[in-house]
Design a protein around this motif. Structure first.
Motif, PDB file in Angstrom:
ATOM      1  N   ILE A  62      29.575   0.729  45.698  1.00  0.00           N
ATOM      2  CA  ILE A  62      30.640  -0.279  45.691  1.00  0.00           C
ATOM      3  C   ILE A  62      30.112  -1.589  45.116  1.00  0.00           C
ATOM      4  CG2 ILE A  62      32.140  -1.682  47.172  1.00  0.00           C
ATOM      5  CD1 ILE A  62      32.225   0.811  49.066  1.00  0.00           C
ATOM      6  N   HIS A  63      28.910  -1.974  45.515  1.00  0.00           N
ATOM      7  CA  HIS A  63      28.327  -3.217  45.001  1.00  0.00           C
ATOM      8  C   HIS A  63      28.139  -3.138  43.491  1.00  0.00           C
ATOM      9  CE1 HIS A  63      26.459  -3.893  49.235  1.00  0.00           C
ATOM     10  NE2 HIS A  63      27.748  -4.172  49.208  1.00  0.00           N
ATOM     11  N   SER A  64      27.665  -2.029  43.010  1.00  0.00           N
ATOM     12  CA  SER A  64      27.490  -1.849  41.565  1.00  0.00           C
ATOM     13  C   SER A  64      28.830  -1.922  40.846  1.00  0.00           C
ATOM     14  CB  SER A  64      26.816  -0.506  41.276  1.00  0.00           C
ATOM     15  OG  SER A  64      25.488  -0.522  41.743  1.00  0.00           O
ATOM     16  N   ARG A  65      29.833  -1.289  41.414  1.00  0.00           N
ATOM     17  CA  ARG A  65      31.163  -1.301  40.794  1.00  0.00           C
ATOM     18  C   ARG A  65      31.751  -2.710  40.758  1.00  0.00           C
ATOM     19  NH1 ARG A  65      34.359   1.059  44.390  1.00  0.00           N
ATOM     20  NH2 ARG A  65      35.520  -0.819  44.778  1.00  0.00           N
ATOM     21  N   ILE A  66      31.601  -3.463  41.851  1.00  0.00           N
ATOM     22  CA  ILE A  66      32.123  -4.840  41.900  1.00  0.00           C
ATOM     23  C   ILE A  66      31.505  -5.670  40.781  1.00  0.00           C
ATOM     24  CG2 ILE A  66      32.023  -6.999  43.237  1.00  0.00           C
ATOM     25  CD1 ILE A  66      32.349  -5.225  45.772  1.00  0.00           C
ATOM     26  N   MET A  67      30.203  -5.569  40.618  1.00  0.00           N
ATOM     27  CA  MET A  67      29.530  -6.358  39.584  1.00  0.00           C
ATOM     28  C   MET A  67      29.960  -5.919  38.186  1.00  0.00           C
ATOM     29  SD  MET A  67      25.709  -7.053  41.072  1.00  0.00           S
ATOM     30  CE  MET A  67      25.208  -5.373  40.825  1.00  0.00           C
ATOM     31  N   ALA A  68      30.023  -4.618  37.959  1.00  0.00           N
ATOM     32  CA  ALA A  68      30.404  -4.106  36.642  1.00  0.00           C
ATOM     33  C   ALA A  68      31.834  -4.513  36.290  1.00  0.00           C
ATOM     34  CB  ALA A  68      30.250  -2.591  36.605  1.00  0.00           C
ATOM     35  N   GLU A  69      32.733  -4.458  37.254  1.00  0.00           N
ATOM     36  CA  GLU A  69      34.122  -4.849  36.999  1.00  0.00           C
ATOM     37  C   GLU A  69      34.234  -6.333  36.689  1.00  0.00           C
ATOM     38  OE1 GLU A  69      36.334  -3.472  40.408  1.00  0.00           O
ATOM     39  OE2 GLU A  69      36.295  -1.388  39.714  1.00  0.00           O
ATOM     40  N   ALA A  70      33.483  -7.159  37.401  1.00  0.00           N
ATOM     41  CA  ALA A  70      33.520  -8.605  37.151  1.00  0.00           C
ATOM     42  C   ALA A  70      33.028  -8.915  35.742  1.00  0.00           C
ATOM     43  CB  ALA A  70      32.686  -9.345  38.190  1.00  0.00           C
ATOM     44  N   ALA A  87      29.736 -11.861  38.197  1.00  0.00           N
ATOM     45  CA  ALA A  87      29.355 -10.655  38.944  1.00  0.00           C
ATOM     46  C   ALA A  87      28.823 -11.034  40.319  1.00  0.00           C
ATOM     47  CB  ALA A  87      28.304  -9.874  38.163  1.00  0.00           C
ATOM     48  N   LEU A  88      28.007 -12.076  40.388  1.00  0.00           N
ATOM     49  CA  LEU A  88      27.472 -12.528  41.668  1.00  0.00           C
ATOM     50  C   LEU A  88      28.570 -13.052  42.577  1.00  0.00           C
ATOM     51  CD1 LEU A  88      24.213 -14.313  40.492  1.00  0.00           C
ATOM     52  CD2 LEU A  88      24.411 -12.091  41.620  1.00  0.00           C
ATOM     53  N   ASP A  89      29.524 -13.789  42.000  1.00  0.00           N
ATOM     54  CA  ASP A  89      30.654 -14.275  42.802  1.00  0.00           C
ATOM     55  C   ASP A  89      31.421 -13.112  43.419  1.00  0.00           C
ATOM     56  OD1 ASP A  89      30.091 -16.942  42.229  1.00  0.00           O
ATOM     57  OD2 ASP A  89      31.653 -17.126  40.700  1.00  0.00           O
ATOM     58  N   GLY A  90      31.679 -12.096  42.608  1.00  0.00           N
ATOM     59  CA  GLY A  90      32.398 -10.929  43.108  1.00  0.00           C
ATOM     60  C   GLY A  90      31.649 -10.214  44.213  1.00  0.00           C
ATOM     61  N   LEU A  91      30.362 -10.018  43.997  1.00  0.00           N
ATOM     62  CA  LEU A  91      29.558  -9.317  44.993  1.00  0.00           C
ATOM     63  C   LEU A  91      29.450 -10.131  46.277  1.00  0.00           C
ATOM     64  CD1 LEU A  91      27.805  -6.949  45.831  1.00  0.00           C
ATOM     65  CD2 LEU A  91      25.870  -8.069  44.695  1.00  0.00           C
ATOM     66  N   ALA A  92      29.116 -11.403  46.162  1.00  0.00           N
ATOM     67  CA  ALA A  92      28.940 -12.241  47.354  1.00  0.00           C
ATOM     68  C   ALA A  92      30.227 -12.369  48.153  1.00  0.00           C
ATOM     69  CB  ALA A  92      28.414 -13.614  46.958  1.00  0.00           C
ATOM     70  N   SER A  93      31.358 -12.439  47.478  1.00  0.00           N
ATOM     71  CA  SER A  93      32.622 -12.598  48.204  1.00  0.00           C
ATOM     72  C   SER A  93      33.012 -11.333  48.962  1.00  0.00           C
ATOM     73  CB  SER A  93      33.738 -13.028  47.255  1.00  0.00           C
ATOM     74  OG  SER A  93      34.030 -12.003  46.334  1.00  0.00           O
ATOM     75  N   SER A  94      32.371 -10.209  48.651  1.00  0.00           N
ATOM     76  CA  SER A  94      32.669  -8.975  49.385  1.00  0.00           C
ATOM     77  C   SER A  94      31.954  -8.929  50.740  1.00  0.00           C
ATOM     78  CB  SER A  94      32.298  -7.751  48.546  1.00  0.00           C
ATOM     79  OG  SER A  94      30.895  -7.581  48.468  1.00  0.00           O
ATOM     80  N   MET A 131      24.064  -3.799  36.606  1.00  0.00           N
ATOM     81  CA  MET A 131      24.487  -5.054  35.987  1.00  0.00           C
ATOM     82  C   MET A 131      24.081  -5.088  34.520  1.00  0.00           C
ATOM     83  SD  MET A 131      23.744  -9.045  37.013  1.00  0.00           S
ATOM     84  CE  MET A 131      24.152  -8.821  38.722  1.00  0.00           C
ATOM     85  N   ALA A 132      22.872  -4.659  34.214  1.00  0.00           N
ATOM     86  CA  ALA A 132      22.405  -4.648  32.826  1.00  0.00           C
ATOM     87  C   ALA A 132      23.270  -3.736  31.966  1.00  0.00           C
ATOM     88  CB  ALA A 132      20.940  -4.213  32.766  1.00  0.00           C
ATOM     89  N   GLN A 133      23.638  -2.584  32.490  1.00  0.00           N
ATOM     90  CA  GLN A 133      24.491  -1.658  31.738  1.00  0.00           C
ATOM     91  C   GLN A 133      25.854  -2.286  31.453  1.00  0.00           C
ATOM     92  OE1 GLN A 133      23.797   1.233  30.181  1.00  0.00           O
ATOM     93  NE2 GLN A 133      25.863   0.986  29.397  1.00  0.00           N
TER      94      GLN A 133
END
Length: 191
Positions: A62-70, A87-94, A131-133
């Protein structure tokens, strides 16, 4: 609690963290986790997790998906570091406030187990690669994407450590922006 109560996965996570903190990771059994989670069975535990180690690292996908989507949804004009920031904003807000105490306990449990430290390092590397991908998909060169992702993951983990150690009411989002800003400043000093 009866077995049919909702949030079984969350109850198992909380029970595992509590037991690991109380008696240690190695000394805790899957049966004890299931029982603490409300009289569940070992079979129920294994429907949700492959082993007791994985209960502590739930949500990695889920964390990977949140970052990739952002990153994918970032404006076309966004720079690489702006995409990482989103990406960090999305992940941290979860991470809701109730995760702070779980995170505090989790950090202590991981610090006392070489096996969990290894799994934590694997998770960190997987988040960085995810995130790199996502950045490469947006056209960022491989080397820049890898470096930016490492910077982003370093910012998140640094912020998580501060958030779970602090007594102030700031959110993980605020800590993440702070640490990411510090790292970008340090990067500019390297010039």
């Amino acid at each position: 609690m009866a077995r049919w109560e909702p949030n079984t996965r969350e109850r198992l996570i909380r029970a595992a963290v509590e037991l690991f903190a109380e008696q240690g990771y190695e000394a805790t059994t899957v049966n004890e986790i299931a029982e603490r989670a409300g009289g569940l069975t070992k079979t129920t535990f294994f429907r949700h997790f492959t082993d007791k180690r994985e209960v502590l690292f739930a949500g990695q996908e889920i964390h990977s998906r949140i970052m990739a989507e952002a990153i994918a949804e970032a404006p076309e004009s966004a720079t690489t570091l702006e995409m990482v920031g989103l990406a960090l904003d999305g992940l941290a807000s979860s991470f809701t406030e109730d995760r702070r105490e779980i995170g505090r306990r989790l950090r202590a449990v991981i610090a006392n187990s070489a096996e969990l430290q290894e799994r934590s390092a694997f998770k960190r590397a997987a988040l960085s690669e995810s995130m790199a991908q996502a950045l490469r998909t947006r056209g960022v060169s491989e080397l820049v994407a890898d470096l930016a992702a490492e910077l982003g993951v370093r910012a998140f983990y640094g912020a998580f450590d501060r958030w779970t150690s602090a007594a102030d009411p700031r959110t993980l989002d605020a800590y993440t922006r702070e640490v990411f800003g510090e790292l970008k400043t340090a990067l500019s000093v390297l010039g």
